[in-house]
Design a protein around this motif. Structure first.
Motif, short mmCIF file in Angstrom:
data_model
loop_
_atom_site.label_atom_id
_atom_site.label_comp_id
_atom_site.label_asym_id
_atom_site.label_seq_id
_atom_site.Cartn_x
_atom_site.Cartn_y
_atom_site.Cartn_z
N GLY A 34 -92.48 -14.31 45.47
CA GLY A 34 -91.57 -15.21 44.46
C GLY A 34 -92.89 -15.21 43.63
N LEU A 35 -92.12 -16.31 43.16
CA LEU A 35 -92.86 -16.76 41.36
C LEU A 35 -93.01 -17.98 41.87
N PHE A 36 -94.95 -18.10 41.30
CA PHE A 36 -95.81 -20.05 41.18
C PHE A 36 -95.66 -19.53 39.61
N ASP A 37 -95.62 -21.07 39.62
CA ASP A 37 -96.33 -21.10 37.92
C ASP A 37 -98.15 -22.26 38.46
N VAL A 38 -99.20 -21.63 37.95
CA VAL A 38 -100.40 -21.28 37.72
C VAL A 38 -100.71 -22.05 36.96
N GLY A 39 -99.95 -22.39 35.75
CA GLY A 39 -100.97 -22.45 34.43
C GLY A 39 -101.17 -24.25 34.24
N HIS A 40 -101.34 -24.52 35.86
CA HIS A 40 -102.37 -25.56 35.64
C HIS A 40 -103.71 -25.35 35.64
N ILE B 68 -100.48 -15.58 30.60
CA ILE B 68 -99.56 -14.86 29.34
C ILE B 68 -100.04 -15.96 28.00
N PRO B 69 -100.14 -14.90 26.77
CA PRO B 69 -99.85 -16.07 25.28
C PRO B 69 -99.08 -17.01 26.01
N LYS B 70 -99.15 -18.04 25.24
CA LYS B 70 -98.92 -19.66 25.61
C LYS B 70 -97.31 -19.13 24.36
N GLU B 71 -97.60 -18.88 23.56
CA GLU B 71 -96.02 -18.53 22.68
C GLU B 71 -94.84 -17.47 23.88
N HIS B 72 -95.24 -16.89 24.55
CA HIS B 72 -94.95 -15.70 25.66
C HIS B 72 -94.41 -16.46 26.90
N THR B 73 -95.39 -17.56 26.72
CA THR B 73 -95.29 -18.44 28.73
C THR B 73 -93.36 -17.95 29.25
N VAL B 74 -92.56 -18.82 28.25
CA VAL B 74 -91.60 -18.90 28.73
C VAL B 74 -91.43 -17.92 28.89
N SER B 75 -90.60 -16.60 28.47
CA SER B 75 -89.99 -15.74 27.66
C SER B 75 -90.83 -14.61 29.26
N ILE B 76 -91.75 -14.51 29.20
CA ILE B 76 -91.94 -13.46 29.70
C ILE B 76 -91.57 -14.13 31.64
N THR B 77 -91.55 -15.24 32.05
CA THR B 77 -91.98 -15.70 32.86
C THR B 77 -89.90 -16.20 33.45
N GLU B 78 -89.20 -15.43 32.59
CA GLU B 78 -87.73 -15.61 32.65
C GLU B 78 -87.35 -13.78 32.93
N THR B 79 -87.98 -13.34 31.94
CA THR B 79 -88.15 -12.07 32.30
C THR B 79 -88.52 -11.38 33.81
N LEU B 80 -89.45 -12.08 34.77
CA LEU B 80 -89.98 -11.91 35.43
C LEU B 80 -89.05 -12.11 36.87
N LEU B 81 -87.53 -13.00 36.00
CA LEU B 81 -87.23 -14.01 37.66
C LEU B 81 -86.25 -13.04 37.88
N GLN B 82 -86.52 -11.75 38.04
CA GLN B 82 -84.71 -11.17 38.35
C GLN B 82 -84.89 -10.69 40.22
N MET C 292 -88.56 -18.40 42.52
CA MET C 292 -89.10 -19.57 41.60
C MET C 292 -89.87 -19.68 43.19
N THR C 293 -91.01 -20.29 42.84
CA THR C 293 -91.37 -20.48 44.46
C THR C 293 -92.45 -22.16 44.27
#
Length: 407
Positions: free
Chosen positions: A79-85, A238-252, A257-258
């Motif tokens: 699973g993939l978690f957002d812990v960016g908070h 992840i550098p902030k400008e790449h957070t979405v793109s790397i997360t999308e890449t990991l979601l494979q 998403m959890t």
């Protein structure tokens, strides 16, 4: 010096955050005051149910996938978690290790480079201001991750202590808060195979408690092996400008998403504390069964904030101790009273769930010393009825960390 690099992602973020524990399931903050991680729109796009959490709008679950199904997917797959908070920062300077050994009871001067230590920031009474993970990058640079729900308290305390430390020293320290830096956790037995496809770095060389800088899909990220589930996995900054793109890449592949629901049940099965529930400023690391974060040298010399209380409890024992419980018949929730088998009040439950993995009702709480031993029979008040329970070692579910040989 205390520096902050600030760039909010949204107007909602600029309005500040609510005051609560990092992983609690609710907040008193009005919806319009909640902060957002860099993945907020990503969560909405993927059907997340967003809830207030530690002052942020965070995903509880995704689509029609329930908490138990999500929990089991992490245990069996990935699973993939957002812990960016969470609050990421660097503490730097010639005296950084000595400073960290003043505000925590752990040892950092001899910690190998790119090795991590779970620790606690203590108040003058030996109570836990926050739990954190600190990684030594080199002799003068430490990467620190603290809790979102303790952001205001942590940063105020650290600012005060840094100023106090620097008053009469030439070898000063400074702190840089990495605002809006992405942080995701890839957790589960299939996490290594998923991540290995995206990086040239040989992940077999990265053991539990170690970290490195590695390219993921061509982006330089900080990768730490560990997490909050008890499973093998990675926390990826992840550098902030790449957070979405790397997360999308990991979601494979098998990655799902959890959300917070599964994260809470996974961490409790792993016997991990939740600040504001299992830890607070009136609980010491000895009472919290975290004496293992204090090495022998620190026990002999002390010389850290709150050491008087901590060393006294190490010598004489604390009056209460954190324990695990397995409860018959019904799950106990936070606040449930614990009694001896002779009906003497002896403690309270701080976290409790029906365990998806074990099919049993598990809980964590504090009991008077003497009642904390494995196998002790106690009673727990659940819905106006006392239920039989047994003091049980934690973790409830064995951890599956990828450790170095001999560790």
């Amino acid at each position: 010096m205390f520096r902050q690099t600030v760039s909010r992602a949204s107007g909602a973020a600029r309005k500040g955050m609510g005051m609560m524990s990092r992983r609690g399931m609710a907040s008193d903050a009005p919806k319009e005051e909640l902060m957002e991680t860099g993945l907020y729109d990503f969560h909405v796009k993927h059907g997340a149910k967003m809830v207030p959490f530690a002052g942020f709008s965070m995903p509880l679950s995704y689509g029609s996938v329930g908490q138990i199904a999500a929990h089991n997917h992490v245990r069996n797959s990935v699973g993939l978690f957002d812990v960016g908070h969470m609050v990421q920062s660097f503490i730097r300077g010639p005296s950084a290790p000595a400073f960290l050994e003043w505000i925590t009871p752990s040892g950092f001067a001899s910690l190998p480079h790119f090795s991590s230590q779970l620790s606690v920031i203590l108040n003058d009474r030996g109570g836990i201001i926050d739990d954190n993970v600190i990684c030594r990058h080199d002799d003068t640079t430490y990467y620190v991750v603290t809790n979102a729900g303790r952001r205001v308290e942590d940063l105020a305390w650290l600012k005060e202590k840094i100023e106090q430390w620097n008053e009469s020293r030439a070898d000063k320290v400074e702190m840089e808060v990495l605002e809006n830096q992405g942080l995701v956790a890839l957790q589960g037995p299939e996490a290594p195979s998923v991540l290995q496809k995206l990086t040239p770095y040989d992940l077999t060389q990265l053991h539990f408690g170690k970290s490195t800088y590695a390219d993921i899909a061509g982006v330089r990220c900080h990768v730490a092996r560990g997490g909050y589930t008890g499973e093998d996995g990675f926390e990826i900054s992840i550098p902030k400008e790449h957070t979405v793109s790397i997360t999308e890449t990991l979601l494979q592949g098998p990655v799902q998403m959890t959300g917070l629901g599964a994260r809470d049940s996974l961490r409790l099965e792993a016997g991990m504390c939740l600040y504001g529930h299992d830890l607070n400023e009136d609980i010491s690391p000895i009472e919290a069964a975290l004496a293992w974060v204090i090495p022998k040298s620190r026990r002999e010399k002390g010389e850290f904030i709150g050491s008087g209380t901590v060393l006294e409890q190490l010598k004489d024992g604390p009056i209460k101790r954190r324990v695990g419980l397995i409860i018959d018949d019904a799950p106990a929730r936070e606040g449930a009273e614990i009694f001896s088998d002779t009906q003497e009040p002896i403690g309270v439950v701080t976290s409790g769930i029906p365990s998806p993995t074990l099919g049993k009702n598990i809980a964590m709480g504090y009991v008077k010393s003497g009642f904390h031993k494995k196998g002790t029979s106690v009673l727990v008040q659940v819905r106006n009825k006392t239920r039989k329970a047994t003091i049980t070692p934690m973790p409830f579910v064995p951890t599956k960390y990828y450790r170095s040989p001999g560790a």
